[in-house]
Write an enzyme that holds these catalytic residues in place. Structure first.
Site, PDB file in Angstrom:
ATOM      1  N   TYR A 149       0.834  -1.201   0.000  1.00 24.48           N
ATOM      2  CA  TYR A 149       0.000   0.000   0.000  1.00 24.48           C
ATOM      3  C   TYR A 149       0.872   1.255   0.000  1.00 24.48           C
ATOM      4  O   TYR A 149       0.657   2.180  -0.799  1.00 24.48           O
ATOM      5  CB  TYR A 149      -0.926  -0.004   1.218  1.00 24.48           C
ATOM      6  CG  TYR A 149      -1.985   1.073   1.185  1.00 24.48           C
ATOM      7  CD1 TYR A 149      -3.112   0.931   0.379  1.00 24.48           C
ATOM      8  CD2 TYR A 149      -1.862   2.222   1.957  1.00 24.48           C
ATOM      9  CE1 TYR A 149      -4.092   1.909   0.342  1.00 24.48           C
ATOM     10  CE2 TYR A 149      -2.833   3.214   1.929  1.00 24.48           C
ATOM     11  CZ  TYR A 149      -3.954   3.050   1.114  1.00 24.48           C
ATOM     12  OH  TYR A 149      -4.918   4.036   1.082  1.00 24.48           O
ATOM     13  N   LYS A 153       1.057   3.852  -3.238  1.00 24.14           N
ATOM     14  CA  LYS A 153       0.543   5.206  -3.036  1.00 24.14           C
ATOM     15  C   LYS A 153       1.646   6.250  -3.228  1.00 24.14           C
ATOM     16  O   LYS A 153       1.390   7.348  -3.734  1.00 24.14           O
ATOM     17  CB  LYS A 153      -0.097   5.331  -1.657  1.00 24.14           C
ATOM     18  CG  LYS A 153      -1.382   4.522  -1.507  1.00 24.14           C
ATOM     19  CD  LYS A 153      -2.434   4.918  -2.531  1.00 24.14           C
ATOM     20  CE  LYS A 153      -3.764   4.218  -2.306  1.00 24.14           C
ATOM     21  NZ  LYS A 153      -4.814   4.628  -3.271  1.00 24.14           N
TER      22      LYS A 153
END
Length: 257
Positions: A149, A153
């Protein structure tokens, strides 16, 4: 950018932040709202609520993004604002299987690439257009408990920066949405892990949509529904090692349960 009279496409529009954006854009007087989501039935429901167009879309597939853009332009002539909002989360570190790394990479990062490829030619030909890319505070800071993640991102933020630098003087505006905790299904699924650190200050999706409308009106690159994220960024830049020590303390709390 004012939304009145504009055409907006929102991926991940069936729920959470995406649904709130669709409803707020319609309330602002958008001429057309396209609700895109892998959950086709959910997209149809939101489209009925806002008087928009639903398109079932798997953003991890470039062919789906191309079809989304084609159907949107066929219905409304042009896309003024493309909100590349869909995303997923997962726990894990470097031992996360390659297949899972590829899955989150396709959805959290490549989807932004596919969207830019699809809409930039038309926007550049008109000399105007707006890209809103949903990343996360994790893309500016990090995410304890989830390397996939945090990495995807960060990549999304980097791409948004590059797009702004490359096309900003050619009429293309770019904003990057970087919230912390938002009360969505993704956060609910993560509360037993790193998500619990985000619960206390979590916002409702409608509050995020409010921040987005304000950010678009000011054409701000970073849209931070949680203003404290800006301060965390400054602390990180001022003393990287101190910031890393602080994040290790948070990791230790996560490990301790």
């Amino acid at each position: 950018m004012k939304l009145a009279g504009k055409v907006a496409v929102v991926t991940g529009g069936a729920s959470g932040i995406g649904r709130a954006l669709c409803k707020r854009f319609a309330a602002e007087g958008a001429r057309g709202v396209v609700v895109a989501d892998v959950d086709g039935a959910g997209a149809e429901q939101v489209a009925r609520e806002v008087g928009g167009l639903a398109v079932r879309t798997d953003v991890g597939r470039e062919a789906d993004i191309l079809e989304l853009v084609e159907r949107s332009t066929a219905a409304f002539d042009a896309i003024d604002l493309f909100c590349s909002n869909a995303g997923i989360g997962m726990l894990g570190g470097v031992k996360t299987p390659d297949s899972e790394w590829q899955r989150i990479w396709s959805i959290n990062f490549m989807a932004h690439v596919y969207a830019a490829r699809a809409v930039l030619p038309g926007m550049l030909a008109r000399g105007e257009g707006y890209l809103l890319q949903t990343a996360s505070a994790a893309g500016l800071l990090t995410q304890v408990g989830s390397a996939p993640y945090a990495v995807t991102k960060h990549a999304a933020v980097s791409l948004a920066e590059w797009l702004s630098v490359t096309y900003g003087d050619r009429g293309i505006r770019v904003s990057c949405l970087c919230p912390q905790g938002v009360r969505t299904n993704m956060l609910a699924e993560a509360v037993e892990g790193p998500g619990r650190f985000l619960l206390e200050g979590a916002l409702e999706p409608e509050q995020v949509a409010e921040a987005v409308v304000a950010g678009l009106a000011e054409e701000r690159f970073l849209i931070l529904p949680h203003p404290e994220v800006g301060e965390y960024m400054r602390r990180k830049a001022d003393d990287y090692d101190r910031w890393l020590r602080g994040m290790r303390r948070m990791q230790a709390k996560l490990d301790a349960g």
